[in-house]
Structures are given as C-alpha cells and as structure tokens.
Design a protein around this motif. Structure first.
Motif, PDB file in Angstrom:
ATOM      1  N   LYS A   1      48.257 -29.728 -68.711  1.00  0.00           N
ATOM      2  CA  LYS A   1      49.051 -29.428 -67.708  1.00  0.00           C
ATOM      3  C   LYS A   1      48.730 -27.996 -67.167  1.00  0.00           C
ATOM      4  N   TYR A   2      47.990 -27.230 -67.772  1.00  0.00           N
ATOM      5  CA  TYR A   2      47.660 -25.938 -67.650  1.00  0.00           C
ATOM      6  C   TYR A   2      46.480 -25.872 -66.523  1.00  0.00           C
ATOM      7  N   VAL A   3      45.751 -26.983 -66.398  1.00  0.00           N
ATOM      8  CA  VAL A   3      44.567 -27.044 -65.668  1.00  0.00           C
ATOM      9  C   VAL A   3      44.793 -26.524 -64.126  1.00  0.00           C
ATOM     10  N   THR A   4      43.763 -25.822 -63.674  1.00  0.00           N
ATOM     11  CA  THR A   4      44.033 -25.865 -62.390  1.00  0.00           C
ATOM     12  C   THR A   4      43.951 -26.934 -61.084  1.00  0.00           C
ATOM     13  N   THR A   5      44.376 -26.381 -60.144  1.00  0.00           N
ATOM     14  CA  THR A   5      44.451 -27.361 -59.110  1.00  0.00           C
ATOM     15  C   THR A   5      43.187 -28.156 -58.905  1.00  0.00           C
ATOM     16  N   ASP A   6      42.129 -27.522 -58.771  1.00  0.00           N
ATOM     17  CA  ASP A   6      40.590 -27.939 -58.598  1.00  0.00           C
ATOM     18  C   ASP A   6      40.431 -28.878 -59.539  1.00  0.00           C
ATOM     19  N   VAL A   7      40.819 -28.593 -60.995  1.00  0.00           N
ATOM     20  CA  VAL A   7      40.310 -29.343 -62.175  1.00  0.00           C
ATOM     21  C   VAL A   7      41.241 -30.762 -62.101  1.00  0.00           C
ATOM     22  N   LEU A   8      42.157 -30.590 -61.708  1.00  0.00           N
ATOM     23  CA  LEU A   8      43.166 -31.578 -61.619  1.00  0.00           C
ATOM     24  C   LEU A   8      42.726 -32.943 -60.391  1.00  0.00           C
TER      25      LEU A   8
ATOM     26  N   THR B   1      39.742 -32.870 -59.147  1.00  0.00           N
ATOM     27  CA  THR B   1      38.381 -33.358 -59.411  1.00  0.00           C
ATOM     28  C   THR B   1      38.669 -34.637 -60.499  1.00  0.00           C
TER      29      THR B   1
ATOM     30  N   SER C   1      39.172 -32.690 -71.106  1.00  0.00           N
ATOM     31  CA  SER C   1      39.223 -31.303 -70.904  1.00  0.00           C
ATOM     32  C   SER C   1      38.489 -30.741 -72.223  1.00  0.00           C
TER      33      SER C   1
END
Length: 227
Positions: free
Chosen positions: A107-114, A116, A129
C-alpha cells in the motif's frame, strides 16, 4: 475499452480514496466496493469486474479466502485479483500467488505504480512489487529446494537467448516491464515478449515462478545482506 475494478478493503476512507483515483482515469472505472471477503466474492459474481483490488486483512472472510474463491470460480475466468496490502510477508505473498492472485503490491506504492499495476494485471500479466519479490525469494531460498523440487534445472538455462536471460535477471530483481524497457532501451512489448518466451522455455506458470527459477538455477544469486 474501460477496465472495470472492484475495491475490497475494510477501510471506507481508503476505498473512497481509491475510487476517486481510479475513476479519474478515462480507461478505469470502479464498479463496486466490498468491506470484507464475502462481499468481494458476491460482488465479483454480480458485477464481473476485470480486476479486484484486494486487501488481505479484513473482518470475517479475509482477502486470501476471497481470492481463492474468485480464482476457483469458472464463471469468473475473466476476473483477475491484484492484492494490495500493508503486509508483504513471505507467507502472504506465497499464499496469494498459490491461490491464483495475479499480482501483489504494497500500500506504500505511488499512484502511478498502482494505476499501472491495475492495467498490467487486467492485460493478463502478473505483477510483483520489489518487496513481494524479495519475500517470495526469501521463502524459497531459506530452505534450498531438493533436486526433485526444483521448478527447472540449471541446464535448461541454455535454452534461453542472451536477451531472455538478461530480462529474466531484471525480473528476478523485482523490476517491472517498464523499468526493464528503460534499462535496456527496448519497447515494453519487446520486453513482454522476451519474458513470455523465457517462461515458456523454462516451464514457468507465471512471472512469480520465473523469479523463483532464476534464483533456484543460480542465474541470479541473492546478496548475503539482501534479506
């Protein structure tokens, strides 16, 4: 084509945040929200989403039980599960993938990573991840597999082309197809093709198994201080 997403998380605030984020994209749409695993399964059968964004720790029926039920349902063949959790433990990663999840993100991933990640999983790809990859590697390497339990023998690495070996190494380090493409100055489609060919030659069911094979065969060796 719009990717239909079902949110499964017991925290209403997080679901609301994810909905705003996902609905802001022209190619993504939230089609339902579930507060526990039972609701997630029922809504998946009702709404037939392309991707279920699944938390693990929820009251009652949790995300792992829901993942197992969704992935085992022949009527939901077109639905993929992307696990999104704070707990990237080796046990959770291994269980989620074994039960049929197509991806695992913290859940720490960035908006773009989520965003994508949702698109990658919807396209039929697997996604791990770096944290999930390390957890998976740890689980398989702390107790070296007996020869009969190897997913592929080291000799089969000879079947790979130099480029296929190269992209497999990057995948084993937890890099996404986009990151590998940038590293090697290739198109994402070309990287995906090399990954698929490596998986086919080594008998890997998915990207997670390809990562395990890379370490079990010695193609990649973990740093003594990596874990």
């Amino acid at each position: 084509m719009t990717i239909r997403v079902l949110l499964a998380d017991d925290q209403a605030l997080l679901r609301g945040t994810f909905r705003l984020l996902i609905d802001s994209c022209d190619d993504l749409e939230v089609v339902g929200e579930a507060a526990n695993g039972r609701e997630a399964v029922d809504l998946a059968r009702e709404r037939r989403p392309d991707v279920v964004l699944m938390d693990i720790r929820m009251p009652g029926s949790d995300g792992l039980a829901a993942t197992a039920e969704i992935c085992a349902d022949p009527g939901l063949d077109g639905t993929r599960v992307l696990v999104l959790t704070m707990f990237e433990t080796e046990e959770y990663v291994a269980q989620a993938l074994r039960l049929g999840a197509s991806g695992f993100l913290g859940k720490y991933v960035t908006t773009d990573v989520l965003l994508t990640g949702i698109r990658v999983v919807a396209s039929g790809e697997s996604l791990l991840s770096p944290g999930a990859t390390r957890a998976l590697i740890t689980r398989f390497l702390t107790s070296p597999a007996a020869p009969g339990n190897l997913l592929a023998t080291p000799e089969r690495l000879a079947e790979l082309t130099p480029r296929e070996r190269e992209v497999t190494v990057f995948a084993a380090e937890g890099k996404s197809n986009d990151e590998i493409a940038d590293e090697l100055t290739l198109s994402v489609l070309t990287v995906r093709t090399h990954i698929h060919r490596a998986m086919t030659k080594l008998g890997a069911r998915d990207r997670a198994q390809l990562v395990v094979i890379a370490y079990q065969t010695g193609l990649v060796r973990p740093s003594p201080h990596a874990f």
